[in-house]
Scaffold this motif. Structure first.
Motif, PDB file in Angstrom:
ATOM      1  N   UNK A 146       0.778  -1.187  -0.021  1.00 36.86           N
ATOM      2  CA  UNK A 146      -0.019  -0.061   0.126  1.00 36.86           C
ATOM      3  C   UNK A 146       0.901   1.248  -0.073  1.00 36.86           C
ATOM      4  N   UNK A 147       0.579   2.119  -0.847  1.00 37.07           N
ATOM      5  CA  UNK A 147       1.675   3.252  -1.002  1.00 37.07           C
ATOM      6  C   UNK A 147       0.869   4.489  -0.365  1.00 37.07           C
ATOM      7  N   UNK A 148       1.559   5.348   0.420  1.00 39.51           N
ATOM      8  CA  UNK A 148       0.826   6.236   1.390  1.00 39.51           C
ATOM      9  C   UNK A 148       1.726   7.667   1.055  1.00 39.51           C
ATOM     10  N   UNK A 149       2.753   7.481  -0.017  1.00 39.93           N
ATOM     11  CA  UNK A 149       3.562   8.721  -0.190  1.00 39.93           C
ATOM     12  C   UNK A 149       2.659   9.623  -1.116  1.00 39.93           C
ATOM     13  N   UNK A 150       1.723   9.440  -1.938  1.00 41.85           N
ATOM     14  CA  UNK A 150       0.852  10.415  -2.228  1.00 41.85           C
ATOM     15  C   UNK A 150      -0.229  11.118  -1.508  1.00 41.85           C
TER      16      UNK A 150
END
Length: 220
Positions: free
Chosen positions: A1-5
């Motif tokens: 899961x990508x939280x950077x954005x």
């Protein structure tokens, strides 16, 4: 899961917290919220494995609005600079013991477990449970997995002394004077950006479930 954005959008929102900027960047907000909703769904599936009372909840309905209620606030910024979600058997409202998950840049991301500001009658029952069964609560705070994530109760809004009906020198006066029964663990931005962040969150929440079980006993 990508939280950077999510982190990037929220950082920019904190710098430009006004309606014009938000409308021009609405597509970024929608993307970030969709990422967060996916994260909440994944987290919920993991949480149901250790807390069956959460089964049947819909991730979309657990997420709090980003729009602030500024009617009674001196701070008129229209938007929150975080995404948050609540989990309990009654949904996101947390009118009973539950869990809270928030992503906010600047090391302000955190999870919370417990009971937030119960009604007076319920508060009295929780205090009675602590008075009668403090040994069980002490055991929870001594547990290795619990201690690895949580140190003590959140004390905001607490009374200065034990409440009426309890002696000031009560051995658990520090617990009895609380108005919320919440434990919190914060996460750095680096932890949020890590690929294993959601697993870390799920493991943290699982370690705190015994506290919710204790609090639910007070309501039984």
């Amino acid at each position: 899961m990508e939280f950077t954005p999510i982190l990037k959008f929220l950082k920019d929102l904190a710098k430009h917290n006004d309606r014009d900027w938000f409308e021009k960047n609405k597509s970024r907000y929608v993307e970030a919220r969709e990422y967060f909703e996916q994260a909440v769904g994944t987290l919920l599936n993991d949480m149901i494995k250790f807390d069956a009372s959460l089964a049947g909840l819909e991730p979309k309905k657990l997420i709090f609005r980003i729009y602030r209620d500024v009617r009674f606030s001196k701070d008129k910024k229209p938007y929150k600079n975080n995404f948050g979600a609540g989990f309990s058997a009654s949904g996101k409202g947390l009118g009973m013991p539950g869990y809270y998950f928030q992503v906010q840049p600047g090391g302000e991301s955190f999870v919370a477990i417990g009971f937030f500001q119960p009604e007076p009658e319920i508060l009295a029952r929780v205090r009675q449970e602590i008075d009668y069964n403090a040994a069980a609560l002490e055991k929870i705070f001594r547990d290795k997995k619990f201690k690895a994530n949580f140190e003590k109760f959140w004390e905001e809004g607490a009374l200065k002394n034990a409440p009426k009906g309890y002696p000031k020198d009560h051995p658990h006066a520090d617990w009895l004077r609380l108005k919320s029964f919440i434990v919190i663990r914060n996460f750095s931005d680096a932890e949020v950006a890590d690929k294993k962040f959601l697993k870390q969150v799920a493991d943290t929440l699982k370690s705190g479930k015994p506290l919710n079980d204790f609090l639910k006993e007070a309501l039984a």
